[in-house]
Design an enzyme around this catalytic site. Structure first.
Site, short mmCIF file in Angstrom:
data_model
loop_
_atom_site.label_atom_id
_atom_site.label_comp_id
_atom_site.label_asym_id
_atom_site.label_seq_id
_atom_site.Cartn_x
_atom_site.Cartn_y
_atom_site.Cartn_z
N GLU A 94 0.83 -1.20 0.00
CA GLU A 94 0.00 0.00 0.00
C GLU A 94 0.87 1.26 0.00
OE1 GLU A 94 -2.63 -0.71 3.30
OE2 GLU A 94 -3.98 -1.88 2.03
N CYS A 107 3.50 8.59 0.95
CA CYS A 107 4.00 7.66 1.96
C CYS A 107 4.14 6.31 1.25
CB CYS A 107 3.02 7.59 3.12
SG CYS A 107 3.44 6.33 4.33
N CYS A 114 6.29 -6.97 7.06
CA CYS A 114 7.43 -6.40 7.80
C CYS A 114 8.09 -7.48 8.63
CB CYS A 114 6.96 -5.26 8.71
SG CYS A 114 8.37 -4.39 9.47
N CYS A 118 6.32 -4.66 15.82
CA CYS A 118 5.75 -3.63 16.69
C CYS A 118 4.29 -4.00 17.00
CB CYS A 118 5.82 -2.27 16.02
SG CYS A 118 7.49 -1.86 15.47
N CYS A 121 1.18 -2.07 15.42
CA CYS A 121 1.19 -1.81 13.97
C CYS A 121 0.47 -2.92 13.20
CB CYS A 121 2.64 -1.69 13.51
SG CYS A 121 2.79 -1.62 11.72
N CYS A 339 -0.96 6.25 9.60
CA CYS A 339 0.28 5.64 10.03
C CYS A 339 0.02 4.39 10.88
CB CYS A 339 1.02 6.68 10.85
SG CYS A 339 2.75 6.59 10.64
S1 SF4 Z 1 5.87 0.08 12.76
FE1 SF4 Z 1 5.10 -1.66 11.53
S2 SF4 Z 1 5.99 -1.41 9.50
FE2 SF4 Z 1 7.16 -0.08 10.93
S3 SF4 Z 1 8.88 -1.39 11.65
FE3 SF4 Z 1 7.24 -1.66 13.15
S4 SF4 Z 1 6.12 -3.49 12.39
FE4 SF4 Z 1 7.37 -2.75 10.68
#
Ligand code: SF4
Length: 346
Positions: A94, A107, A114, A118, A121, A339
């Site tokens: 995306e 962005c 990923c 996190c 996220c 975000c």
């Molecule tokens: S915020 Fe999301 S996309 Fe960014 S490093 Fe952490 S897990 Fe990966």
């Protein structure tokens, strides 16, 4: 047996020139095709109208252009546009266009999924499938530039690497893409209008400094106490704050470029005075500014935006210590484009 054709955009200009020479043509033809591929962002060999039909056929017999395709687009009430971008192998990432009064920001994503984890996220819930190629990153920018011109009558002004993925875990390709974006043969954008946002990979931050990059650096910090940060960003155990601080000091010493910290305040997680004091201490290591960002829920009860009292407490403390701070309202929330919300839900 079917021969797998090579992606022509994986070739450097010199390699393209050499290809034409080895096929009995002039090296200059390589320059022309290179310009079509990058500056004019041609999607097919047929588009290269200044090249003869025979040459176009020869290119078609030998190569493919693995251009990305905007598969699906959503427009938010606030004008934000989220794109589901289909890659040559069918995977989706995306990218988002964020319009503001004086600027239009893209962005972009750097990985499919990923590799980091996190807790707050949405992208972290998708496992990392692969890194994006430089041209796949470049294409996202070109697509958003076109949308910006079409919907807002102005070219794209800024780029943030804050979409899906950790850009510094795909270092080589991100750097190649930025080289192309900033090159006069590509989009010719100023590197000072590009920000790479990392969750904080110390070794790679030092490499950025050694490579003397000219773009800006942002760090998704979210906590300046190790126990708190590890609880929401588990990789912090491997890359603790002391290592991150040392890498950022190194970055500033080499580049003299101020660091931006992205910081969300969550209720019951990092909303106490001791958390804000730790952030102030962390900001003293190198010139920096703090963006306090509104949180975009991802359907997890653990993470709730802290109240205005906590935001004011942080803001006061930072300002009293001479640290520049901005409070950022989120954009594109209604289409999950904000975000931390990018997770191929559309
Ligand atoms: S915020 Fe999301 S996309 Fe960014 S490093 Fe952490 S897990 Fe990966």
């Amino acid at each position: 047996m079917e021969v797998t054709k090579k992606d022509i955009r994986a070739l450097t200009k010199e390699e393209l020139r050499a290809f034409f020479v080895s096929n009995g043509d002039k090296a200059f033809r390589g320059n022309q095709v290179y310009e079509w591929l990058w500056n004019k962002a041609a999607h097919s060999f047929e588009d290269m109208t200044s090249i003869s039909k025979e040459t176009r056929k020869m290119l078609n017999d030998n190569f493919v252009i693995n251009h990305v395709k905007v598969d699906h687009m959503q427009r938010s009430n606030d004008g934000t546009i989220k794109n589901a971008v289909k890659l040559y192998d069918g995977l989706i990432v995306e990218s988002v266009l964020i319009p503001a009064a004086t600027r239009t920001t893209a962005c972009v994503s750097s990985q499919v999924g990923c590799s980091l984890d996190c807790k707050f996220c949405a992208t972290a819930r998708l496992k990392r499938m692969r890194n994006l190629n430089p041209d796949e990153i470049y294409d996202q920018v070109v697509a958003i530039d076109n949308q910006s011109r079409f919907y807002y009558n102005r070219p794209l002004s800024n780029i943030v690497f804050m979409g899906m993925g950790e850009p510094l875990m795909n270092y080589k390709n991100v750097i190649k893409a930025i080289d192309k974006i900033t090159s006069p043969e590509g989009l010719g954008m100023s590197p000072r209008r590009i920000t790479v946002s990392t969750s904080g990979v110390p070794k790679m931050i030092k490499k950025l400094a050694d490579d003397e990059v000219k773009f800006k650096l942002a760090v998704s910090l979210h906590a300046a106490l190790d126990d708190v940060r590890t609880s929401i960003m588990p990789f912090n155990e491997k890359f603790p704050l002391d290592d991150l601080r040392e890498a950022l000091e190194y970055w500033y010493a080499k580049t003299k470029s101020r660091i931006t910290y992205e910081y969300v305040i969550w209720k019951g997680i990092n909303d106490l005075r001791k958390d804000a004091e730790a952030l102030v201490r962390f900001c003293r290591f190198a010139p920096s500014k703090v963006n306090l960002i509104e949180y975009n829920p991802i359907g997890d009860d653990q993470f709730k935006q802290a109240g205005n009292d906590a935001i004011s407490m942080y803001q006061d403390l930072l300002e009293r210590n001479g640290i520049t701070v901005t409070v950022r309202r989120s954009r594109g929330k209604d289409i999950d484009a904000a975000c931390g919300q990018l997770a191929n839900k559309s």
